[in-house]
Design an enzyme around this catalytic site. Sequence first.
Site, mmCIF file in Angstrom:
data_model
loop_
_atom_site.group_PDB
_atom_site.id
_atom_site.type_symbol
_atom_site.label_atom_id
_atom_site.label_comp_id
_atom_site.label_asym_id
_atom_site.label_seq_id
_atom_site.Cartn_x
_atom_site.Cartn_y
_atom_site.Cartn_z
ATOM 1 N N GLN A 162 0.803 -1.227 0.000
ATOM 2 C CA GLN A 162 0.000 0.000 0.000
ATOM 3 C C GLN A 162 0.834 1.275 0.000
ATOM 4 O O GLN A 162 0.456 2.257 -0.636
ATOM 5 C CB GLN A 162 -0.927 -0.008 1.217
ATOM 6 C CG GLN A 162 -1.938 1.119 1.238
ATOM 7 C CD GLN A 162 -3.072 0.815 2.188
ATOM 8 O OE1 GLN A 162 -4.000 0.102 1.853
ATOM 9 N NE2 GLN A 162 -3.001 1.342 3.393
ATOM 10 N N GLU A 204 -2.827 9.781 -0.862
ATOM 11 C CA GLU A 204 -1.970 10.452 0.115
ATOM 12 C C GLU A 204 -0.869 11.281 -0.526
ATOM 13 O O GLU A 204 0.111 11.645 0.120
ATOM 14 C CB GLU A 204 -1.395 9.417 1.087
ATOM 15 C CG GLU A 204 -2.507 8.708 1.849
ATOM 16 C CD GLU A 204 -2.018 7.679 2.838
ATOM 17 O OE1 GLU A 204 -0.791 7.467 2.905
ATOM 18 O OE2 GLU A 204 -2.854 7.088 3.539
ATOM 19 N N ASP A 241 4.361 0.127 4.137
ATOM 20 C CA ASP A 241 3.102 -0.261 4.763
ATOM 21 C C ASP A 241 2.464 -1.268 3.826
ATOM 22 O O ASP A 241 1.978 -0.917 2.751
ATOM 23 C CB ASP A 241 2.178 0.946 4.960
ATOM 24 C CG ASP A 241 0.806 0.539 5.496
ATOM 25 O OD1 ASP A 241 0.630 -0.647 5.843
ATOM 26 O OD2 ASP A 241 -0.085 1.408 5.568
ATOM 27 N N GLU A 283 5.093 -1.940 8.139
ATOM 28 C CA GLU A 283 3.799 -1.854 8.816
ATOM 29 C C GLU A 283 2.847 -2.916 8.278
ATOM 30 O O GLU A 283 2.809 -3.169 7.073
ATOM 31 C CB GLU A 283 3.225 -0.457 8.587
ATOM 32 C CG GLU A 283 1.884 -0.191 9.220
ATOM 33 C CD GLU A 283 1.355 1.186 8.861
ATOM 34 O OE1 GLU A 283 0.124 1.347 8.807
ATOM 35 O OE2 GLU A 283 2.174 2.098 8.609
ATOM 36 N N ASP A 310 -0.684 -1.821 12.900
ATOM 37 C CA ASP A 310 -1.747 -0.844 12.643
ATOM 38 C C ASP A 310 -3.086 -1.549 12.792
ATOM 39 O O ASP A 310 -3.729 -1.470 13.832
ATOM 40 C CB ASP A 310 -1.570 -0.237 11.253
ATOM 41 C CG ASP A 310 -2.726 0.668 10.839
ATOM 42 O OD1 ASP A 310 -3.515 1.069 11.715
ATOM 43 O OD2 ASP A 310 -2.843 0.984 9.638
ATOM 44 N N LYS A 335 -3.346 6.051 15.462
ATOM 45 C CA LYS A 335 -4.372 6.763 14.697
ATOM 46 C C LYS A 335 -5.503 7.117 15.655
ATOM 47 O O LYS A 335 -6.198 6.230 16.147
ATOM 48 C CB LYS A 335 -4.908 5.887 13.558
ATOM 49 C CG LYS A 335 -3.902 5.602 12.448
ATOM 50 C CD LYS A 335 -4.494 4.657 11.417
ATOM 51 C CE LYS A 335 -3.574 4.473 10.215
ATOM 52 N NZ LYS A 335 -4.087 3.445 9.270
ATOM 53 N N SER A 365 -6.085 8.139 5.135
ATOM 54 C CA SER A 365 -6.103 8.501 3.713
ATOM 55 C C SER A 365 -7.128 9.592 3.428
ATOM 56 O O SER A 365 -6.950 10.408 2.523
ATOM 57 C CB SER A 365 -6.380 7.270 2.849
ATOM 58 O OG SER A 365 -7.582 6.659 3.237
#
EC number: 4.2.1.11
Length: 428
Positions: A162, A204, A241, A283, A310, A335, A365
């Site tokens: 990602q 992003e 990630d 990640e 995450d 987050k 995002s």
Amino acid sequence: MSIIEQVGAREILDSRGNPTVEVEVLLDDGSFARAAVPSGASTGEHEAVELRDGGDRYGGKGVEKAVEAVLSEIAPAIIGIDATEQRTVDQALLDADGTPDKSRLGANALLGASLAVARAAAESSGLDLFRYVGGPNAHVLPVPMMNILNGGAHADTGVDVQEFMVAPIGAATFKESLRWGAEVYHALKSVLKEKGLATGLGDEGGFAPDVAGTKEALDLISVAIGKTGLVLGTDVALALDVAATEFYTDGTGYKFEGSNRTAAEMSAFYAELVDAYPIVSIEDPLDEDDWDGWVALTDQIGNKVQLVGDDLFVTNPERLEEGIVKGAANALLVKVNQIGTLTETLDAVDLAHRNGYKTMMSHRSGETEDTTIADLAVAVGSGQIKTGAPARSERVAKYNQLLRIEENLGDAARYAGEVAFPRFAFEG
């Protein structure tokens, strides 16, 4: 005393054109603040639940129900409380919702109120948010983990990973790290153009070329770093990630780069990457519920690279505690909207740090111009922040806020640099 006097809310748009919640708080001394809530594209199964409207409006993604929850239930629950008593405020929010996953009033409604109260309290105290939350010792500027090449759920390409990030670990200051990251970003654009690859942007701000796979993406970024005159691995390191939950299914395992793989095969692939490239962080390398795989991977390469949970932890102290006991991962992605209140976020960070886990403050995002996470990264001393490429104003807003904080701190500011990562801590 700085008593909460009024609470308001509205529906605004995030960076992907989807609705989100903005909450405003007025205190009895006239202090005023607002906070806007982000949302994710790849979300963990165990995250706190956003409240969305459903139906036809905004494709079902409207947040009028969450706004109404703020106005009709959250406001009465917190009006009259001293805004500087954050834990009391957040407990009142949790009590008003009454569910373990915040699904009744919505984590988006609760978080907006929680952060707006903190901002108003900082304003009332005459302090910057990072100082108000972090206290007198908050002084460490984070390494920006810049997502300059997008794949997975953040881009419409065939790349399974990602995010491909650069980490300017060798910079002397945050200001210098931001410049290095921006220079690599622009160099990557020229490298992609030279190879006839697309330079459109993902959610992003990173480029989203349709490359053959992970290694080609890392090679392209390595070339871009060299093109700037910076040294790969010394000045600028790499990070991933993977968001492996997005391509994992029960029974078939991990469908990655054209084949079905087991956790052991994925782990062997990561070990190969860490040996071949100066990767400091990976990640979500495995599925959010693949505890056995995570433990084995941590045993295998956890002394060489940061392994960030995450979707595994979703900023939840209970999930993190389970990971600590099992020995899964060695870092927590933070987050705020995964858990839904500032207090719970700070508790998760504290638990991580007390148990030797690194932390990385993160955007989503779907972002807004809200800069709260920049202040929080400094407040908690996380040493790392992930908030996208040095492009798109909702990403750059956080970087610009960190520039202001570094300037504000003056000689007291310290840039985290390479010591933010286990790879260098273990190497001594």
